[in-house]
Motif scaffolding. Structure first.
Motif, mmCIF file in Angstrom:
data_model
loop_
_atom_site.group_PDB
_atom_site.id
_atom_site.type_symbol
_atom_site.label_atom_id
_atom_site.label_comp_id
_atom_site.label_asym_id
_atom_site.label_seq_id
_atom_site.Cartn_x
_atom_site.Cartn_y
_atom_site.Cartn_z
ATOM 1 N N ILE A 40 -1.108 89.021 70.398
ATOM 2 C CA ILE A 40 -0.630 89.678 71.616
ATOM 3 C C ILE A 40 -1.511 89.208 72.760
ATOM 4 N N ARG A 42 -2.555 89.765 76.420
ATOM 5 C CA ARG A 42 -2.564 90.809 77.456
ATOM 6 C C ARG A 42 -3.034 90.153 78.747
ATOM 7 N N SER A 43 -2.057 89.733 79.549
ATOM 8 C CA SER A 43 -2.358 88.936 80.745
ATOM 9 C C SER A 43 -3.167 89.719 81.781
ATOM 10 N N ASP A 45 -5.500 91.758 81.298
ATOM 11 C CA ASP A 45 -6.900 91.780 80.865
ATOM 12 C C ASP A 45 -7.437 90.398 80.534
ATOM 13 N N GLN A 46 -6.554 89.385 80.520
ATOM 14 C CA GLN A 46 -6.908 88.013 80.151
ATOM 15 C C GLN A 46 -7.587 87.962 78.779
ATOM 16 N N GLU A 49 -5.213 89.209 71.511
ATOM 17 C CA GLU A 49 -5.577 89.986 70.327
ATOM 18 C C GLU A 49 -4.905 89.359 69.107
ATOM 19 N N THR A 64 -4.417 82.710 81.365
ATOM 20 C CA THR A 64 -2.987 82.461 81.512
ATOM 21 C C THR A 64 -2.797 81.738 82.844
ATOM 22 N N THR A 80 6.847 85.302 79.436
ATOM 23 C CA THR A 80 6.596 86.629 78.877
ATOM 24 C C THR A 80 7.545 86.922 77.729
ATOM 25 N N GLU A 188 3.240 87.490 71.407
ATOM 26 C CA GLU A 188 3.865 88.289 72.458
ATOM 27 C C GLU A 188 3.005 88.220 73.708
ATOM 28 N N CYS A 190 2.458 89.886 77.382
ATOM 29 C CA CYS A 190 2.807 91.031 78.222
ATOM 30 C C CYS A 190 1.783 91.176 79.338
#
Length: 190
Positions: A40, A42-43, A45-46, A49, A64, A80, A188, A190
């Protein structure tokens, strides 16, 4: 799914009659099991996971796209939604091995000032790459956009958006990610 499950059992049954050790047979069995791992991104938070079923294994600092998130072609944005690993390229390359158009060049990047690539501002694809494909209608063009998870020569920019659409990792981290994920695993964004 039934074919995959049956194929592995069949292969292990045949190989058990060979001179392979129990440990070698177990390694072959594990390498043929369907992986439950996913990533995953998490853009906001850069971070990326790495998950194994319902458990986070590790969190990585990433970059990203500098231009943000979008599935539109030509935007230099990170797509995305649900994607998956389509192909893995770079097995066995040294840390910092350069890939151009997904082909190893034989060059090896390093921070050493004597290395001609060390001062390059070019967004190099290094060490390993995992080529992504879209798994949803809105991101179906991801593969044709050449969106990868890859190592970078701009590790100092990890933790903030900086790429041209791909998802950058440190060169050490992309080796771990490459070894952890298989073709078909979910990614993923997001």
């Amino acid at each position: 799914d039934e074919y995959i499950e049956g194929k592995t059992s069949f292969i292990i049954d045949i190989l058990s009659k060979s001179d392979l050790s129990p440990r070698e047979l177990e390694n072959i069995r594990k390498s043929n099991e369907e992986s439950k791992k996913k990533m995953i991104i998490r853009s906001a938070d850069q971070v990326a996971e790495l998950w194994d079923e319902n458990k986070i294994i590790k969190v990585y600092r990433i970059s990203t796209a500098l231009n943000g998130l979008s599935c539109k072609a030509g935007t230099n944005c990170t797509p995305t939604g649900k994607l998956k690993v389509a192909s893995k390229i770079g097995q066995g390359l040294p840390i910092g091995g350069v890939l151009r158009s997904r082909i190893p060049t034989g060059e090896v990047w390093s921070n050493d000032r004597n290395n001609p690539l060390s001062l390059s501002d070019e967004d190099l694809v290094l060490t390993r790459l995992l080529w992504l494909e879209g798994a949803e209608d809105n991101n179906a063009n991801t593969f044709k956009r050449y969106i990868y998870l890859h190592g970078t020569n701009q590790e100092h920019l990890l933790g903030k958006p900086a790429s041209h659409g791909c998802i950058r990792f440190s060169n050490q981290d992309i080796v771990e990610v490459f070894d952890a994920l298989q073709a078909g695993n979910e990614v993923e964004v997001c």
